[in-house]
Design a protein around this motif. Sequence first.
Motif, PDB file in Angstrom:
ATOM      1  N   GLY A   1      -4.055  -6.387  -9.327  1.00 15.16           N
ATOM      2  CA  GLY A   1      -5.143  -7.356  -9.276  1.00 15.16           C
ATOM      3  C   GLY A   1      -5.324  -7.831  -7.840  1.00 15.16           C
ATOM      4  N   LEU A   2      -6.565  -7.896  -7.399  1.00 18.20           N
ATOM      5  CA  LEU A   2      -6.837  -8.285  -6.015  1.00 18.20           C
ATOM      6  C   LEU A   2      -7.702  -9.539  -5.980  1.00 18.20           C
ATOM      7  N   HIS A   3      -7.095 -10.654  -5.632  1.00 14.77           N
ATOM      8  CA  HIS A   3      -7.828 -11.913  -5.529  1.00 14.77           C
ATOM      9  C   HIS A   3      -8.405 -12.031  -4.118  1.00 14.77           C
ATOM     10  N   PRO A   4      -9.668 -12.394  -3.978  1.00 20.78           N
ATOM     11  CA  PRO A   4     -10.308 -12.454  -2.664  1.00 20.78           C
ATOM     12  C   PRO A   4      -9.554 -13.295  -1.626  1.00 20.78           C
ATOM     13  N   ARG A   5      -8.959 -14.397  -2.044  1.00 21.22           N
ATOM     14  CA  ARG A   5      -8.241 -15.242  -1.083  1.00 21.22           C
ATOM     15  C   ARG A   5      -7.000 -14.553  -0.537  1.00 21.22           C
ATOM     16  N   MET A   6      -6.376 -13.726  -1.358  1.00 22.46           N
ATOM     17  CA  MET A   6      -5.145 -13.061  -0.927  1.00 22.46           C
ATOM     18  C   MET A   6      -5.425 -11.763  -0.180  1.00 22.46           C
ATOM     19  N   VAL A   7      -6.372 -10.995  -0.657  1.00 20.30           N
ATOM     20  CA  VAL A   7      -6.608  -9.676  -0.091  1.00 20.30           C
ATOM     21  C   VAL A   7      -7.546  -9.719   1.115  1.00 20.30           C
TER      22      VAL A   7
END
Length: 49
Positions: free
Chosen positions: A5-11
């Motif tokens: 899963g790729l969350h915009p804030r993290m990735v």
Amino acid sequence: MMSIGLHPRMVGRPGKVRAIKQFIEYARQYSDAWFATREEIARAWLERT
């Protein structure tokens, strides 16, 4: 199956993008690695049941 899963804030950080790119390049070296959308996974599962 491995789901990432790729969350915009993290990735969205430069170091994270580089790491994901390296992982994808590594995984693509294997002929049996399958990069699929959720819909493709669901369809494949339905076809096998």
